[in-house]
Design a protein around this motif. Structure first.
Motif, PDB file in Angstrom:
ATOM      1  N   ALA A  93       0.834  -1.208   0.000  1.00 13.71           N
ATOM      2  CA  ALA A  93       0.000   0.000   0.000  1.00 13.71           C
ATOM      3  C   ALA A  93       0.864   1.252   0.000  1.00 13.71           C
ATOM      4  O   ALA A  93       0.553   2.226  -0.703  1.00 13.71           O
ATOM      5  N   PHE A  94       1.942   1.227   0.760  1.00 16.74           N
ATOM      6  CA  PHE A  94       2.851   2.373   0.817  1.00 16.74           C
ATOM      7  C   PHE A  94       3.452   2.648  -0.567  1.00 16.74           C
ATOM      8  O   PHE A  94       3.472   3.785  -1.032  1.00 16.74           O
ATOM      9  N   MET A  95       3.920   1.595  -1.225  1.00 14.46           N
ATOM     10  CA  MET A  95       4.519   1.765  -2.565  1.00 14.46           C
ATOM     11  C   MET A  95       3.493   2.257  -3.574  1.00 14.46           C
ATOM     12  O   MET A  95       3.770   3.165  -4.359  1.00 14.46           O
ATOM     13  N   LEU A  96       2.293   1.669  -3.561  1.00 16.41           N
ATOM     14  CA  LEU A  96       1.260   2.094  -4.506  1.00 16.41           C
ATOM     15  C   LEU A  96       0.793   3.519  -4.227  1.00 16.41           C
ATOM     16  O   LEU A  96       0.567   4.295  -5.156  1.00 16.41           O
ATOM     17  N   ALA A  97       0.636   3.865  -2.941  1.00 15.85           N
ATOM     18  CA  ALA A  97       0.238   5.229  -2.590  1.00 15.85           C
ATOM     19  C   ALA A  97       1.317   6.216  -3.030  1.00 15.85           C
ATOM     20  O   ALA A  97       1.009   7.275  -3.589  1.00 15.85           O
ATOM     21  N   PHE A  98       2.577   5.870  -2.778  1.00 21.45           N
ATOM     22  CA  PHE A  98       3.667   6.746  -3.205  1.00 21.45           C
ATOM     23  C   PHE A  98       3.609   6.964  -4.713  1.00 21.45           C
ATOM     24  O   PHE A  98       3.691   8.106  -5.188  1.00 21.45           O
ATOM     25  N   LEU A  99       3.439   5.893  -5.487  1.00 19.91           N
ATOM     26  CA  LEU A  99       3.409   6.013  -6.950  1.00 19.91           C
ATOM     27  C   LEU A  99       2.168   6.758  -7.427  1.00 19.91           C
ATOM     28  O   LEU A  99       2.238   7.572  -8.358  1.00 19.91           O
ATOM     29  N   PHE A 100       1.028   6.505  -6.787  1.00 23.12           N
ATOM     30  CA  PHE A 100      -0.182   7.249  -7.141  1.00 23.12           C
ATOM     31  C   PHE A 100       0.027   8.739  -6.940  1.00 23.12           C
ATOM     32  O   PHE A 100      -0.220   9.547  -7.843  1.00 23.12           O
ATOM     33  N   TYR A 101       0.473   9.143  -5.754  1.00 15.56           N
ATOM     34  CA  TYR A 101       0.664  10.567  -5.469  1.00 15.56           C
ATOM     35  C   TYR A 101       1.801  11.157  -6.287  1.00 15.56           C
ATOM     36  O   TYR A 101       1.739  12.318  -6.705  1.00 15.56           O
ATOM     37  N   PHE A 102       2.842  10.385  -6.525  1.00 16.32           N
ATOM     38  CA  PHE A 102       3.954  10.849  -7.358  1.00 16.32           C
ATOM     39  C   PHE A 102       3.424  11.256  -8.729  1.00 16.32           C
ATOM     40  O   PHE A 102       3.691  12.355  -9.208  1.00 16.32           O
ATOM     41  N   PHE A 103       2.645  10.371  -9.361  1.00 16.18           N
ATOM     42  CA  PHE A 103       2.163  10.667 -10.710  1.00 16.18           C
ATOM     43  C   PHE A 103       1.002  11.657 -10.731  1.00 16.18           C
ATOM     44  O   PHE A 103       0.824  12.363 -11.719  1.00 16.18           O
ATOM     45  N   LEU A 104       0.242  11.755  -9.654  1.00 14.29           N
ATOM     46  CA  LEU A 104      -0.759  12.819  -9.551  1.00 14.29           C
ATOM     47  C   LEU A 104      -0.054  14.177  -9.552  1.00 14.29           C
ATOM     48  O   LEU A 104      -0.429  15.091 -10.293  1.00 14.29           O
ATOM     49  N   ASN A 105       0.979  14.310  -8.750  1.00 13.01           N
ATOM     50  CA  ASN A 105       1.770  15.545  -8.748  1.00 13.01           C
ATOM     51  C   ASN A 105       2.507  15.729 -10.064  1.00 13.01           C
ATOM     52  O   ASN A 105       2.719  16.850 -10.512  1.00 13.01           O
ATOM     53  N   PHE A 106       2.890  14.627 -10.691  1.00 15.45           N
ATOM     54  CA  PHE A 106       3.601  14.654 -11.969  1.00 15.45           C
ATOM     55  C   PHE A 106       2.773  15.362 -13.037  1.00 15.45           C
ATOM     56  O   PHE A 106       3.298  16.109 -13.843  1.00 15.45           O
ATOM     57  N   TYR A 107       1.456  15.106 -13.044  1.00  9.76           N
ATOM     58  CA  TYR A 107       0.641  15.802 -14.054  1.00  9.76           C
ATOM     59  C   TYR A 107       0.053  17.108 -13.545  1.00  9.76           C
ATOM     60  O   TYR A 107      -0.255  18.015 -14.327  1.00  9.76           O
ATOM     61  N   GLN A 108      -0.078  17.258 -12.251  1.00 10.28           N
ATOM     62  CA  GLN A 108      -0.674  18.478 -11.713  1.00 10.28           C
ATOM     63  C   GLN A 108       0.220  19.696 -11.960  1.00 10.28           C
ATOM     64  O   GLN A 108      -0.281  20.758 -12.335  1.00 10.28           O
ATOM     65  N   GLY A 109       1.498  19.576 -11.748  1.00  8.33           N
ATOM     66  CA  GLY A 109       2.415  20.704 -11.957  1.00  8.33           C
ATOM     67  C   GLY A 109       2.382  21.241 -13.385  1.00  8.33           C
ATOM     68  O   GLY A 109       2.129  22.435 -13.608  1.00  8.33           O
ATOM     69  N   PRO A 110       2.610  20.366 -14.388  1.00  4.76           N
ATOM     70  CA  PRO A 110       2.521  20.845 -15.776  1.00  4.76           C
ATOM     71  C   PRO A 110       1.131  21.351 -16.152  1.00  4.76           C
ATOM     72  O   PRO A 110       0.998  22.283 -16.934  1.00  4.76           O
ATOM     73  N   TYR A 111       0.089  20.754 -15.558  1.00  2.75           N
ATOM     74  CA  TYR A 111      -1.259  21.239 -15.843  1.00  2.75           C
ATOM     75  C   TYR A 111      -1.411  22.694 -15.394  1.00  2.75           C
ATOM     76  O   TYR A 111      -1.923  23.537 -16.139  1.00  2.75           O
ATOM     77  N   TYR A 112      -0.968  23.008 -14.176  1.00  7.09           N
ATOM     78  CA  TYR A 112      -1.093  24.384 -13.699  1.00  7.09           C
ATOM     79  C   TYR A 112      -0.235  25.347 -14.517  1.00  7.09           C
ATOM     80  O   TYR A 112      -0.577  26.517 -14.657  1.00  7.09           O
ATOM     81  N   SER A 113       0.844  24.860 -15.080  1.00  6.22           N
ATOM     82  CA  SER A 113       1.660  25.704 -15.957  1.00  6.22           C
ATOM     83  C   SER A 113       1.019  25.879 -17.328  1.00  6.22           C
ATOM     84  O   SER A 113       1.299  26.849 -18.028  1.00  6.22           O
ATOM     85  N   LEU A 114       0.188  24.939 -17.724  1.00 10.93           N
ATOM     86  CA  LEU A 114      -0.490  25.023 -19.019  1.00 10.93           C
ATOM     87  C   LEU A 114      -1.522  26.147 -19.045  1.00 10.93           C
ATOM     88  O   LEU A 114      -1.712  26.794 -20.080  1.00 10.93           O
ATOM     89  N   ILE A 115      -2.182  26.376 -17.927  1.00 11.77           N
ATOM     90  CA  ILE A 115      -3.274  27.362 -17.904  1.00 11.77           C
ATOM     91  C   ILE A 115      -2.818  28.730 -18.409  1.00 11.77           C
ATOM     92  O   ILE A 115      -3.421  29.265 -19.350  1.00 11.77           O
ATOM     93  N   PRO A 116      -1.745  29.331 -17.879  1.00  9.10           N
ATOM     94  CA  PRO A 116      -1.359  30.646 -18.397  1.00  9.10           C
ATOM     95  C   PRO A 116      -0.831  30.603 -19.829  1.00  9.10           C
ATOM     96  O   PRO A 116      -0.849  31.619 -20.527  1.00  9.10           O
ATOM     97  N   GLU A 117      -0.390  29.451 -20.275  1.00 10.19           N
ATOM     98  CA  GLU A 117       0.092  29.322 -21.656  1.00 10.19           C
ATOM     99  C   GLU A 117      -1.059  29.154 -22.642  1.00 10.19           C
ATOM    100  O   GLU A 117      -0.916  29.468 -23.814  1.00 10.19           O
ATOM    101  N   ALA A 118      -2.201  28.640 -22.170  1.00 11.70           N
ATOM    102  CA  ALA A 118      -3.319  28.347 -23.059  1.00 11.70           C
ATOM    103  C   ALA A 118      -4.389  29.434 -23.063  1.00 11.70           C
ATOM    104  O   ALA A 118      -5.270  29.423 -23.907  1.00 11.70           O
ATOM    105  N   VAL A 119      -4.307  30.371 -22.133  1.00  9.03           N
ATOM    106  CA  VAL A 119      -5.353  31.371 -21.968  1.00  9.03           C
ATOM    107  C   VAL A 119      -4.761  32.763 -22.191  1.00  9.03           C
ATOM    108  O   VAL A 119      -3.628  33.038 -21.783  1.00  9.03           O
ATOM    109  N   ASP A 120      -5.533  33.609 -22.840  1.00  9.08           N
ATOM    110  CA  ASP A 120      -5.126  34.996 -23.024  1.00  9.08           C
ATOM    111  C   ASP A 120      -4.893  35.640 -21.651  1.00  9.08           C
ATOM    112  O   ASP A 120      -5.626  35.375 -20.706  1.00  9.08           O
ATOM    113  N   GLU A 121      -3.891  36.487 -21.563  1.00 10.83           N
ATOM    114  CA  GLU A 121      -3.512  37.097 -20.282  1.00 10.83           C
ATOM    115  C   GLU A 121      -4.680  37.825 -19.617  1.00 10.83           C
ATOM    116  O   GLU A 121      -4.827  37.794 -18.399  1.00 10.83           O
TER     117      GLU A 121
END
Length: 174
Positions: A93-121
């Motif tokens: 459970a520890f390993m799976l939770a670590f990997l789940f949260y690792f990859f959730l954060n893995f896509y969350q960071g670039p997603y938040y960076s995408l917003i200002p790049e995809a939207v007019d200022e």
């Protein structure tokens, strides 16, 4: 559409306050071990979003800087979330939770960076506000449905989280 992945992000983080504690209590582990599993998301967020942000800032993929990281992270976080309720040992459970949260954060960071790049200022405040409202809707979905799904089959909330987390990214990216 750029705010849609936040539905999945909000739902997945809200699972940490609703469904994950229910699951962790089934493992028959110490309070310290329960705390480590539940706090894994915050721990991985300290370094994963930063490191993936550095990588995505310097990337040059055909589909853009952020989208490949969002796709890979959402697919892998969904996979590890689906696998999580199938474990009955703390170590797994520890390993799976670590990997789940690792990859959730893995896509969350670039997603938040995408917003200002995809939207007019001029629309950035509105887009970010919409994304946050959508996040709250995702949280509400799991808070309302999670416990009743849990009662039917404790794996169902994990399936719901994985599907919505993945689908919202796929719709936005493609």
């Amino acid at each position: 559409m750029v705010g849609l992945p936040n539905l999945g992000v909000g739902l997945l983080w809200a699972m940490n306050m609703s469904v994950i504690p229910l699951f962790v209590s089934k493992l028959n582990i110490s309070n310290a071990q329960q705390g480590r599993l539940i706090s894994m998301g915050a721990f991985t967020g300290i370094f994963v979003q930063y490191l993936v942000g550095l990588l995505s800032d310097r990337s040059n993929f055909k589909m853009g800087k952020r989208k490949p990281f969002m796709i890979m992270g959402s697919v892998l976080s969904a996979l590890f979330l689906i696998l999580l309720p199938y474990t009955n040992t703390y170590t797994t459970a520890f390993m799976l939770a670590f990997l789940f949260y690792f990859f959730l954060n893995f896509y969350q960071g670039p997603y938040y960076s995408l917003i200002p790049e995809a939207v007019d200022e001029k629309e950035l405040g509105l887009a970010n506000g919409f994304a946050r409202v959508v996040s709250v809707i995702g949280s509400a979905i799991i808070f309302m449905l999670g416990p009743s799904l849990w009662e039917k089959n404790f794996k169902y909330p994990f399936y719901l989280g994985a599907i919505l987390g993945l689908v919202t990214v796929v719709i936005t990216v493609f």
